[in-house]
Design an enzyme around this catalytic site. Structure first.
Site, PDB file in Angstrom:
ATOM      1  N   ILE A 210       0.834  -1.208   0.000  1.00 61.55           N
ATOM      2  CA  ILE A 210       0.000   0.000   0.000  1.00 61.55           C
ATOM      3  C   ILE A 210       0.868   1.258   0.000  1.00 61.55           C
ATOM      4  O   ILE A 210       0.664   2.174  -0.805  1.00 61.55           O
ATOM      5  CB  ILE A 210      -0.952  -0.001   1.217  1.00 61.55           C
ATOM      6  CG1 ILE A 210      -1.912  -1.194   1.132  1.00 61.55           C
ATOM      7  CG2 ILE A 210      -1.735   1.313   1.298  1.00 61.55           C
ATOM      8  CD1 ILE A 210      -2.742  -1.437   2.374  1.00 61.55           C
ATOM      9  N   ASP A 229      10.623   2.520   7.031  1.00 62.66           N
ATOM     10  CA  ASP A 229      10.280   1.092   7.073  1.00 62.66           C
ATOM     11  C   ASP A 229      11.385   0.382   7.832  1.00 62.66           C
ATOM     12  O   ASP A 229      12.538   0.829   7.826  1.00 62.66           O
ATOM     13  CB  ASP A 229      10.147   0.529   5.646  1.00 62.66           C
ATOM     14  CG  ASP A 229       9.329  -0.752   5.608  1.00 62.66           C
ATOM     15  OD1 ASP A 229       8.235  -0.743   5.027  1.00 62.66           O
ATOM     16  OD2 ASP A 229       9.795  -1.785   6.162  1.00 62.66           O
ATOM     17  N   ALA A 286      -4.965   3.945   7.985  1.00 65.65           N
ATOM     18  CA  ALA A 286      -5.862   2.937   7.394  1.00 65.65           C
ATOM     19  C   ALA A 286      -5.205   1.572   7.528  1.00 65.65           C
ATOM     20  O   ALA A 286      -5.409   0.693   6.702  1.00 65.65           O
ATOM     21  CB  ALA A 286      -6.137   3.250   5.926  1.00 65.65           C
ATOM     22  N   SER A 287      -4.393   1.402   8.605  1.00 66.75           N
ATOM     23  CA  SER A 287      -3.729   0.092   8.767  1.00 66.75           C
ATOM     24  C   SER A 287      -4.513  -0.740   9.771  1.00 66.75           C
ATOM     25  O   SER A 287      -5.403  -1.503   9.380  1.00 66.75           O
ATOM     26  CB  SER A 287      -2.267   0.267   9.165  1.00 66.75           C
ATOM     27  OG  SER A 287      -2.140   0.979  10.373  1.00 66.75           O
ATOM     28  N   GLU A 317     -14.067  -2.419  16.643  1.00 61.42           N
ATOM     29  CA  GLU A 317     -14.956  -2.070  15.526  1.00 61.42           C
ATOM     30  C   GLU A 317     -16.244  -2.887  15.646  1.00 61.42           C
ATOM     31  O   GLU A 317     -16.202  -4.042  16.097  1.00 61.42           O
ATOM     32  CB  GLU A 317     -14.250  -2.361  14.185  1.00 61.42           C
ATOM     33  CG  GLU A 317     -12.998  -1.508  14.017  1.00 61.42           C
ATOM     34  CD  GLU A 317     -12.237  -1.781  12.720  1.00 61.42           C
ATOM     35  OE1 GLU A 317     -12.657  -2.643  11.938  1.00 61.42           O
ATOM     36  OE2 GLU A 317     -11.208  -1.105  12.509  1.00 61.42           O
ATOM     37  N   HIS A 348     -13.764   1.430   8.205  1.00 56.97           N
ATOM     38  CA  HIS A 348     -12.852   0.374   7.722  1.00 56.97           C
ATOM     39  C   HIS A 348     -13.201  -0.032   6.278  1.00 56.97           C
ATOM     40  O   HIS A 348     -13.450  -1.207   5.991  1.00 56.97           O
ATOM     41  CB  HIS A 348     -12.907  -0.849   8.660  1.00 56.97           C
ATOM     42  CG  HIS A 348     -11.682  -1.721   8.551  1.00 56.97           C
ATOM     43  ND1 HIS A 348     -11.191  -2.440   9.605  1.00 56.97           N
ATOM     44  CD2 HIS A 348     -10.853  -1.993   7.501  1.00 56.97           C
ATOM     45  CE1 HIS A 348     -10.125  -3.128   9.210  1.00 56.97           C
ATOM     46  NE2 HIS A 348      -9.901  -2.869   7.929  1.00 56.97           N
ATOM     47  N   GLY A 350     -11.156   0.950   3.611  1.00 53.44           N
ATOM     48  CA  GLY A 350      -9.986   1.152   2.738  1.00 53.44           C
ATOM     49  C   GLY A 350      -9.968   0.186   1.562  1.00 53.44           C
ATOM     50  O   GLY A 350      -9.684   0.553   0.424  1.00 53.44           O
ATOM     51  N   GLY A 351     -10.266  -1.073   1.838  1.00 53.93           N
ATOM     52  CA  GLY A 351     -10.197  -2.084   0.779  1.00 53.93           C
ATOM     53  C   GLY A 351     -11.562  -2.407   0.196  1.00 53.93           C
ATOM     54  O   GLY A 351     -11.696  -3.376  -0.563  1.00 53.93           O
TER      55      GLY A 351
HETATM   56  N1  LIG Z   1      -8.095  -0.170   5.874  1.00 54.79           N
HETATM   57  C1  LIG Z   1      -8.170  -1.233   5.125  1.00 54.79           C
HETATM   58  O1  LIG Z   1      -9.221  -1.584   4.610  1.00 54.79           O
HETATM   59  C2  LIG Z   1      -6.924  -2.032   4.871  1.00 54.79           C
HETATM   60  C3  LIG Z   1      -6.793  -2.704   3.651  1.00 54.79           C
HETATM   61  C4  LIG Z   1      -5.629  -3.427   3.420  1.00 54.79           C
HETATM   62  C5  LIG Z   1      -4.653  -3.514   4.408  1.00 54.79           C
HETATM   63  N2  LIG Z   1      -4.833  -2.881   5.585  1.00 54.79           N
HETATM   64  C6  LIG Z   1      -3.779  -2.937   6.617  1.00 54.79           C
HETATM   65  O2  LIG Z   1      -2.621  -2.311   6.086  1.00 54.79           O
HETATM   66  C7  LIG Z   1      -1.476  -3.051   6.496  1.00 54.79           C
HETATM   67  C8  LIG Z   1      -0.366  -2.823   5.496  1.00 54.79           C
HETATM   68  O3  LIG Z   1      -0.746  -3.421   4.251  1.00 54.79           O
HETATM   69  P1  LIG Z   1       0.330  -3.707   3.105  1.00 54.79           P
HETATM   70  O4  LIG Z   1      -0.361  -4.544   2.107  1.00 54.79           O
HETATM   71  O5  LIG Z   1       0.991  -2.476   2.661  1.00 54.79           O
HETATM   72  O6  LIG Z   1       1.349  -4.606   3.917  1.00 54.79           O
HETATM   73  P2  LIG Z   1       2.826  -5.001   3.482  1.00 54.79           P
HETATM   74  O7  LIG Z   1       3.170  -6.192   4.302  1.00 54.79           O
HETATM   75  O8  LIG Z   1       2.950  -5.059   2.007  1.00 54.79           O
HETATM   76  O9  LIG Z   1       3.690  -3.755   4.004  1.00 54.79           O
HETATM   77  C9  LIG Z   1       3.866  -3.453   5.355  1.00 54.79           C
HETATM   78  C10 LIG Z   1       5.196  -2.763   5.501  1.00 54.79           C
HETATM   79  O10 LIG Z   1       5.315  -2.343   6.869  1.00 54.79           O
HETATM   80  C11 LIG Z   1       6.666  -2.536   7.239  1.00 54.79           C
HETATM   81  N3  LIG Z   1       6.752  -2.579   8.702  1.00 54.79           N
HETATM   82  C12 LIG Z   1       6.438  -3.593   9.533  1.00 54.79           C
HETATM   83  N4  LIG Z   1       6.638  -3.216  10.812  1.00 54.79           N
HETATM   84  C13 LIG Z   1       7.080  -1.935  10.780  1.00 54.79           C
HETATM   85  C14 LIG Z   1       7.456  -0.999  11.774  1.00 54.79           C
HETATM   86  N5  LIG Z   1       7.430  -1.322  13.085  1.00 54.79           N
HETATM   87  N6  LIG Z   1       7.855   0.227  11.379  1.00 54.79           N
HETATM   88  C15 LIG Z   1       7.910   0.548  10.048  1.00 54.79           C
HETATM   89  N7  LIG Z   1       7.578  -0.297   9.069  1.00 54.79           N
HETATM   90  C16 LIG Z   1       7.160  -1.523   9.427  1.00 54.79           C
HETATM   91  C17 LIG Z   1       7.058  -3.825   6.558  1.00 54.79           C
HETATM   92  O11 LIG Z   1       8.466  -3.971   6.475  1.00 54.79           O
HETATM   93  C18 LIG Z   1       6.393  -3.659   5.204  1.00 54.79           C
HETATM   94  O12 LIG Z   1       7.236  -3.065   4.256  1.00 54.79           O
HETATM   95  C19 LIG Z   1      -1.980  -4.499   6.548  1.00 54.79           C
HETATM   96  O13 LIG Z   1      -1.230  -5.253   7.467  1.00 54.79           O
HETATM   97  C20 LIG Z   1      -3.403  -4.365   6.993  1.00 54.79           C
HETATM   98  O14 LIG Z   1      -3.480  -4.504   8.396  1.00 54.79           O
HETATM   99  C21 LIG Z   1      -5.935  -2.145   5.840  1.00 54.79           C
HETATM  100  O1  LIG Z   2     -12.255  -6.321   4.374  1.00 52.85           O
HETATM  101  C1  LIG Z   2     -11.891  -6.248   5.530  1.00 52.85           C
HETATM  102  O2  LIG Z   2     -12.615  -6.494   6.504  1.00 52.85           O
HETATM  103  C2  LIG Z   2     -10.441  -5.895   5.875  1.00 52.85           C
HETATM  104  C3  LIG Z   2      -9.792  -4.977   4.898  1.00 52.85           C
HETATM  105  C4  LIG Z   2      -8.360  -4.692   5.268  1.00 52.85           C
HETATM  106  O3  LIG Z   2      -8.229  -4.238   6.560  1.00 52.85           O
HETATM  107  C5  LIG Z   2      -7.415  -5.811   5.002  1.00 52.85           C
HETATM  108  O4  LIG Z   2      -6.728  -6.248   5.914  1.00 52.85           O
HETATM  109  O5  LIG Z   2      -7.336  -6.232   3.850  1.00 52.85           O
END
Ligand SMILES: NC(=O)c1ccc[n+]([C@@H]2O[C@H](COP(=O)([O-])OP(=O)(O)OC[C@H]3O[C@@H](n4cnc5c(N)ncnc54)[C@H](O)[C@@H]3O)[C@@H](O)[C@H]2O)c1
Ligand SMILES: O=C(O)CC[C@@H](O)C(=O)O
Length: 470
Positions: A210, A229, A286-287, A317, A348, A350-351
């Site tokens: 992301i 990172d 949005a994590s 949530e 929630h 984002g996705g």
């Molecule tokens: N809001 C939503 O609907 C939504 C949708 C998708 C994902 N997410 C959340 O977003 C998070 C990230 O998604 P992604 O696909 O980019 O994951 P990803 O695994 O591709 O990237 C996460 C990055 O965070 C880094 N990281 C881990 N711990 C860290 C720290 N303490 N400090 C700095 N960097 C650190 C990792 O090295 C990695 O590069 C997912 O784990 C998920 O929880 C939320």
């Molecule tokens: O769809 C969901 O409930 C979670 C979305 C997002 O947080 C993810 O981890 O991909």
């Protein structure tokens, strides 16, 4: 909604993109009630490999929660599995009841598959997280009981990145507040403290799928991008990786979090981090809800240090949609948060786009079907990744042995001893921590041998779980 033809096309492109071989046939989990029934074999037209198919497909039960996309339902139905579909998540008690008999469970981010819940699963083979995050599942315990977990690592990354980009501009222009005012009849044409994003700095914490997508979008808007990172990652465009979180915080106008929920990321941004940020900067998350200490954020906004925030995720949530679900009983600070200016709150989502959900449905359902039907664990997040090429069409009396076991010395000798009356056509084994997974295709196996092989493997001291496919 996607048509069956569209799903087929998407599934085909997904299969070739991940280069997973094997047959699309139908299989079951353990030699239970119907393992001796003779079911006609289905054959893949394109790959010309033999479909593994030991039991009646009606035996496979799939529990789908949280409104998992219909593309997944259609794929599972197409396999002949029994699908139970629920729009929302279940209470722990309901979940414990429902999980008892199923072979696979599909969830999104709300359902907690804890050790307590998983202990009640008697037939569970695989878990599908129809999302990116897997923190809602006790991954170690699942592996310990021989249950593989799959997710969709990037199908919604673009959707999240686009939402964040929209929110960066919305915060800079106070769009949320202006819109709420208009809805209540107030005309408030102001420019004070409203900014262009061009030339501003976006600080991205976590430059994974992301964060890196967002980096490209932000640069297209003329922003400078810094990222922090824990691993060194190649920058896209002219983004720059910084070596400390403090450096990112002190130089960014917008700070956005894209890290997984781990012990290390708990309250990653709290009072000291907000204090280290620029005056009048913005915070986005949005994590996961654990990443930001929201009471401290509220104080920083009240003090005028932080000029606004966009939050998509929260420590607690609601389990389902509905009016009144987002209240102080859920998180004690909600009424205080909603009363502040320039606070954008989303549930929630984002996705949550049609594109992402449909792609996730196809990806995870395909991986689950391949694991159920063929034992392929490639892409699993808690398991050794093991796969074997498909069997040739003309191979008769071949059985695929799937043996999940404790990673200790002596296993291969014992297992191969049991299999030694047959020809081991191919074999692959890998381990991850305490868990190991062995796959073997053995030939010259009569139907009458199958139960004997199963019983012998079942009696081995290292066994976690066994499946035989043929
Ligand atoms: N809001 C939503 O609907 C939504 C949708 C998708 C994902 N997410 C959340 O977003 C998070 C990230 O998604 P992604 O696909 O980019 O994951 P990803 O695994 O591709 O990237 C996460 C990055 O965070 C880094 N990281 C881990 N711990 C860290 C720290 N303490 N400090 C700095 N960097 C650190 C990792 O090295 C990695 O590069 C997912 O784990 C998920 O929880 C939320
Ligand atoms: O769809 C969901 O409930 C979670 C979305 C997002 O947080 C993810 O981890 O991909």
């Amino acid at each position: 909604m996607a048509s069956p033809q569209q799903i087929n096309n998407l599934q085909n492109s997904f299969q070739s993109a991940v280069n997973l071989g094997g047959s699309p046939g139908i299989v079951s989990t353990s030699p239970t009630q119907s393992f001796m029934s003779s079911v006609p074999r289905r054959v893949s037209a394109s790959r010309q490999t033999k479909a593994l198919k030991p039991f009646s497909t009606g035996d496979i039960k799939i529990l789908l929660l949280e409104n998992v996309n219909q593309t997944a339902v259609e794929i599972f139905n197409g396999q002949g599995y029994q699908v139970e579909f629920h729009k929302s998540s279940l209470s722990e008690d309901e979940l414990i009841e429902k999980i008892r008999d199923v072979h696979a469970v599909g969830i999104r981010s709300k359902t907690r598959l804890t050790e307590k819940v998983l202990k009640h699963a008697k037939n569970l083979v695989v878990i599908g997280c129809f999302c990116i995050g897997t923190n809602q599942v006790d991954l170690d315990y699942a592996a310990k009981i021989g249950v593989a977990v799959f997710n969709s690592p990037f199908s919604n990354s673009r959707s999240v990145a686009e939402l964040i980009m929209a929110e960066v501009i919305s915060l800079a222009r106070q769009l949320g507040d202006r819109s709420i005012e208009m809805h209540t009849g107030t005309w408030n044409k102001v420019a004070s403290k409203c900014w262009e994003v061009r030339g501003k700095t976006l600080g991205i914490i976590g430059y994974g799928h992301i964060g890196s997508q967002l980096s490209v979008l932000a640069e297209a808007f003329g922003m400078q991008v810094l990222y922090y990172d824990i691993v060194t990652i190649m920058a896209l465009g002219t983004a720059k990786q910084v070596s400390t979180l403090d450096k990112l915080l002190s130089e960014s106008d917008f700070v956005t979090c894209h890290v997984p929920a781990t012990e290390d990321t708990k309250n990653l941004l709290s009072a000291p981090q907000f204090a280290a940020m620029k005056d009048g900067s913005y915070v986005l998350n949005a994590s996961r809800g654990t990443v930001i200490d929201i009471p401290s954020l509220i104080q920083a906004i009240k003090a005028g240090k932080i000029a606004g925030t966009a939050l998509d995720v929260y420590p607690h949530e609601p389990a389902k949609n509905g009016a009144g679900a987002f209240n102080d009983e859920l998180n004690s600070w909600i009424s205080e948060l909603v009363s502040l200016p320039n606070v954008i709150l989303t549930p929630h989502i984002g996705g949550s786009t049609e594109e992402a959900q449909s792609a996730i449905g196809i990806e995870v359902a395909t991986n689950l079907s391949k694991y159920i039907n063929e034992g392929a664990s490639v892409g699993s997040v808690n398991f050794p990744e093991v796969s074997l090429r498909g069997l040739d069409l003309d191979q008769e009396n071949v059985v695929r042995v799937l043996y999940i076991h404790h990673n200790v010395p002596g296993v291969l000798k014992t297992v191969n001893n049991i299999l030694s009356n047959h020809n081991i056509e191919k074999q692959f084994s890998d381990s991850s921590g305490d868990i190991a997974y062995l796959m073997a295709d053995i030939s010259s196996v009569n139907q009458s041998d199958i139960k004997d092989i199963y019983d012998q493997l079942n009696a081995t001291e290292y066994k976690i779980s066994i499946r035989l496919l043929y």
